[in-house]
Scaffold this motif. Structure first.
Motif, short mmCIF file in Angstrom:
data_model
loop_
_atom_site.label_atom_id
_atom_site.label_comp_id
_atom_site.label_asym_id
_atom_site.label_seq_id
_atom_site.Cartn_x
_atom_site.Cartn_y
_atom_site.Cartn_z
N TYR A 14 4.87 6.26 -0.03
CA TYR A 14 3.62 6.75 0.54
C TYR A 14 2.77 5.60 1.06
O TYR A 14 2.80 4.50 0.51
N ARG A 15 1.99 5.91 2.10
CA ARG A 15 0.96 4.99 2.60
C ARG A 15 -0.38 5.69 2.38
O ARG A 15 -0.58 6.82 2.84
N ARG A 29 -2.23 -2.15 -11.36
CA ARG A 29 -2.93 -0.90 -11.68
C ARG A 29 -2.47 0.25 -10.80
O ARG A 29 -2.60 1.41 -11.16
N LEU A 30 -1.95 -0.10 -9.61
CA LEU A 30 -1.53 0.90 -8.63
C LEU A 30 -0.01 1.00 -8.57
O LEU A 30 0.58 1.20 -7.51
N MET A 31 0.64 0.84 -9.71
CA MET A 31 2.09 1.01 -9.84
C MET A 31 2.87 0.06 -8.93
O MET A 31 3.90 0.42 -8.37
N GLY A 32 2.36 -1.17 -8.75
CA GLY A 32 3.06 -2.17 -7.96
C GLY A 32 2.98 -1.99 -6.46
O GLY A 32 3.75 -2.62 -5.72
N MET A 33 2.06 -1.17 -6.01
CA MET A 33 1.95 -0.93 -4.57
C MET A 33 1.49 -2.19 -3.85
O MET A 33 0.80 -3.04 -4.40
N ASN A 34 1.88 -2.30 -2.57
CA ASN A 34 1.47 -3.40 -1.72
C ASN A 34 0.10 -3.06 -1.12
O ASN A 34 -0.07 -2.01 -0.51
N ILE A 35 -0.86 -3.96 -1.28
CA ILE A 35 -2.23 -3.74 -0.80
C ILE A 35 -2.52 -4.71 0.34
O ILE A 35 -2.31 -5.92 0.20
N THR A 36 -2.99 -4.18 1.47
CA THR A 36 -3.41 -5.02 2.58
C THR A 36 -4.75 -4.54 3.11
O THR A 36 -5.06 -3.35 3.05
N ALA A 37 -5.52 -5.48 3.64
CA ALA A 37 -6.80 -5.13 4.26
C ALA A 37 -6.53 -4.74 5.70
O ALA A 37 -5.69 -5.35 6.37
N ALA A 38 -7.21 -3.72 6.17
CA ALA A 38 -7.07 -3.26 7.55
C ALA A 38 -8.39 -3.50 8.27
O ALA A 38 -9.44 -3.09 7.80
N ASP A 39 -8.33 -4.21 9.37
CA ASP A 39 -9.53 -4.47 10.17
C ASP A 39 -9.59 -3.45 11.29
O ASP A 39 -9.01 -3.64 12.35
N ILE A 48 -2.51 0.88 1.30
CA ILE A 48 -1.73 0.73 0.08
C ILE A 48 -0.40 1.45 0.30
O ILE A 48 -0.39 2.64 0.64
N VAL A 49 0.71 0.73 0.13
CA VAL A 49 2.03 1.31 0.38
C VAL A 49 2.92 1.07 -0.83
O VAL A 49 2.93 -0.03 -1.39
N GLY A 50 3.64 2.11 -1.24
CA GLY A 50 4.58 1.93 -2.34
C GLY A 50 5.39 3.17 -2.61
O GLY A 50 5.12 4.25 -2.09
N ARG A 51 6.40 2.98 -3.46
CA ARG A 51 7.31 4.07 -3.85
C ARG A 51 6.81 4.65 -5.18
O ARG A 51 6.52 3.93 -6.11
N LEU A 58 1.74 9.73 -7.84
CA LEU A 58 0.84 9.55 -6.70
C LEU A 58 -0.54 10.10 -7.03
O LEU A 58 -1.56 9.46 -6.76
N SER A 59 -0.60 11.26 -7.63
CA SER A 59 -1.88 11.87 -8.00
C SER A 59 -2.66 10.97 -8.96
O SER A 59 -3.87 10.82 -8.84
N GLY A 60 -1.96 10.34 -9.89
CA GLY A 60 -2.61 9.43 -10.83
C GLY A 60 -3.25 8.25 -10.13
O GLY A 60 -4.39 7.86 -10.44
N VAL A 61 -2.56 7.69 -9.15
CA VAL A 61 -3.11 6.56 -8.38
C VAL A 61 -4.29 7.02 -7.53
O VAL A 61 -5.33 6.35 -7.47
N LEU A 62 -4.17 8.17 -6.88
CA LEU A 62 -5.28 8.68 -6.07
C LEU A 62 -6.51 8.95 -6.93
O LEU A 62 -7.64 8.63 -6.53
N ASN A 63 -6.32 9.48 -8.12
CA ASN A 63 -7.44 9.73 -9.03
C ASN A 63 -8.08 8.42 -9.48
O ASN A 63 -9.30 8.32 -9.58
N MET A 64 -7.26 7.39 -9.75
CA MET A 64 -7.80 6.10 -10.16
C MET A 64 -8.63 5.49 -9.03
O MET A 64 -9.71 4.94 -9.26
#
Length: 81
Positions: A14-15, A29-39, A48-51, A58-64
């Motif tokens: 998911y992205r 904290r986000l299950m090892g997802m890749n985090i990048t800033a978007a300008d 945030i992208v990850g498997r 996914l719901s747990g991360v969205l809630n966090m």
């Protein structure tokens, strides 16, 4: 593919786009997802992208993210399985 038409069970990539700058140190904290800033214009956003093993994870991360006051702007299923 949008979330409603996406995978209900099983792993998927998911992205997630959120308003604000998510600290890079939050990857664990986000299950090892890749985090990048978007300008993209005047507002700070993060991509945030990850498997995830399933949509419950996914719901747990969205809630966090929501609990930490990051407005979720979009969720996209990039790959099933």
């Amino acid at each position: 593919m949008n979330l409603i038409q996406g995978v209900l069970n099983g792993p998927a990539v998911y992205r997630v786009k959120v308003e604000g700058r998510v600290p890079l140190s939050w990857s664990d904290r986000l299950m090892g997802m890749n985090i990048t800033a978007a300008d993209e214009g005047p507002e700070d956003t993060s991509i945030i992208v990850g498997r995830f093993p399933d949509q419950a994870a996914l719901s747990g991360v969205l809630n966090m993210l929501y609990d930490n006051r990051f407005a979720v702007l979009s969720v996209e299923c990039l790959e099933k399985g």
